[in-house]
Design a protein around this motif. Sequence first.
Motif, PDB file in Angstrom:
ATOM      1  N   UNK A 293       5.659 -11.678 -16.335  1.00 39.47           N
ATOM      2  CA  UNK A 293       5.099 -10.614 -15.489  1.00 39.47           C
ATOM      3  C   UNK A 293       4.548 -11.148 -14.163  1.00 39.47           C
ATOM      4  N   UNK A 294       4.808 -10.407 -13.093  1.00 34.55           N
ATOM      5  CA  UNK A 294       4.270 -10.756 -11.781  1.00 34.55           C
ATOM      6  C   UNK A 294       4.416  -9.549 -10.863  1.00 34.55           C
ATOM      7  N   UNK A 295       3.598  -9.466  -9.809  1.00 30.13           N
ATOM      8  CA  UNK A 295       3.736  -8.345  -8.860  1.00 30.13           C
ATOM      9  C   UNK A 295       5.108  -8.309  -8.192  1.00 30.13           C
ATOM     10  N   UNK A 296       5.706  -9.490  -7.944  1.00 25.52           N
ATOM     11  CA  UNK A 296       7.020  -9.523  -7.294  1.00 25.52           C
ATOM     12  C   UNK A 296       8.086  -8.939  -8.210  1.00 25.52           C
ATOM     13  N   UNK A 297       8.005  -9.226  -9.500  1.00 30.57           N
ATOM     14  CA  UNK A 297       8.958  -8.646 -10.453  1.00 30.57           C
ATOM     15  C   UNK A 297       8.822  -7.126 -10.459  1.00 30.57           C
TER      16      UNK A 297
ATOM     17  N   UNK B  11      -0.331  -5.042  -5.271  1.00 27.52           N
ATOM     18  CA  UNK B  11      -0.983  -5.689  -4.136  1.00 27.52           C
ATOM     19  C   UNK B  11      -0.654  -7.177  -4.174  1.00 27.52           C
ATOM     20  N   UNK B  12      -0.032  -7.652  -3.106  1.00 29.63           N
ATOM     21  CA  UNK B  12       0.255  -9.088  -2.970  1.00 29.63           C
ATOM     22  C   UNK B  12      -0.410  -9.531  -1.669  1.00 29.63           C
ATOM     23  N   UNK B  13      -1.654 -10.008  -1.735  1.00 31.40           N
ATOM     24  CA  UNK B  13      -2.416 -10.311  -0.512  1.00 31.40           C
ATOM     25  C   UNK B  13      -1.673 -11.263   0.424  1.00 31.40           C
ATOM     26  N   UNK B  14      -1.655 -10.912   1.707  1.00 31.88           N
ATOM     27  CA  UNK B  14      -1.055 -11.781   2.716  1.00 31.88           C
ATOM     28  C   UNK B  14       0.448 -11.723   2.804  1.00 31.88           C
TER      29      UNK B  14
ATOM     30  N   UNK C  26       4.303  -3.815   1.855  1.00 35.67           N
ATOM     31  CA  UNK C  26       4.451  -2.804   2.914  1.00 35.67           C
ATOM     32  C   UNK C  26       5.898  -2.597   3.371  1.00 35.67           C
ATOM     33  N   UNK C  27       6.735  -3.643   3.261  1.00 32.81           N
ATOM     34  CA  UNK C  27       8.146  -3.471   3.616  1.00 32.81           C
ATOM     35  C   UNK C  27       8.820  -2.465   2.690  1.00 32.81           C
TER      36      UNK C  27
END
Length: 388
Positions: free
Chosen positions: A307-311, A336-339, A344-345
């Motif tokens: 598990x990860x936000x990118x997945x 939310x993936x800070x930085x 947002x894309x």
Amino acid sequence: MESARIVGALARYTRDFPLAEDVAQEALAEALVSWERDGEPADPVGWLLSTARRRAIDAFRRRSALDQRYQEIAINAEMSVETPWDPDRIDDDILALIFIACHPVLAAEARVALTLRTVGGLSSEEIARAFLVPIPTIQARITRAKKTIAAAKVPFELPPAEERRQRLGGVLSVLYVIFTGGSQLQKPELAYESIRLARMLAALLPDEPEAHSLVALFELTAARFPARTGPDGEPILLADQDRRRWDFSAIRRGLAALGHAAAKGRGLGPYGLQAAIAACHASAASVDKTDWDRIVLLYEALGRVAPSPVVELNRAVAVAMATGPAEALAIVDKLDIPGSHLVPTVRGELLSRLGRNDEARAELEIAARLCPNVRERSVLLGKARRLG
């Protein structure tokens, strides 16, 4: 181009990583003078290795004339004019260097930073940009990693078979980061080097399915490299790529490697699931004919295994293609993936598809400010302008 091979060979020869780097640099400095005066030698790599070896011997002499290590190296060097290693085996030295960098005494972030610096040849600035951390932080990690390896007296050689399997997870993750860094930083030579090393690793550990899965993922992803940029280097999205330019030999190799991993009967791990997703893209004639429902299921499985936000973000993109942007936006709004410019894309793209142009433009402008790649930033700003 040969720095990793030379440093790897010298590290194994001297058993001293910082010294190996130093004498390699000294040999290169000497070459800049000598080759200009005398011409380039027939074997440039052999010349650099021999010169660096002499510098290493001089360094050992300066350290201690009575040191046993110096006696063994100096006596052997005086008795034989042959180099103490076979240049044809330098490839093994690079893989050994990765295993050394992935020693359990090092923290995960230190392993990645050290490998990217020594094997990948990336600068501290490039590594820091890839990981969104300050440059001094990366420099400190690399310095501490070298000192830790020296203090732990880590052998500069491929570890025994059992230890290789213990370090496999770290080696796979480092190769993955090298490939990803090469892809994102527009350094295809770095990505192709990671493919070569992954193939070598799979040959070294033929019964490990994730090693074959990593080869499959790399091959299937790199197959799209020829079509992913335009004449001026501008990025071309998957939907707009000319699939006739894809490397179909790489696709065949990737599918074969994925089949080899699946044949082990242990189920697909994180790299295998990513490779299966890449295979769906590689096997489709167009974006519209891609099996997006299967890709959604594969991302759901990957989210359970790793598990990860990118997945989750990638799953949202697949959901948008399979069932529409509204359901996908609900997933993205929780992330939310800070930085990072990624959230947002994707959010901007989904809002645009829903006709919420003002919100979409704002998101794309945020993404452009966060994006480290100049060309990608230009594409994002272009999309924002077209929304009015």
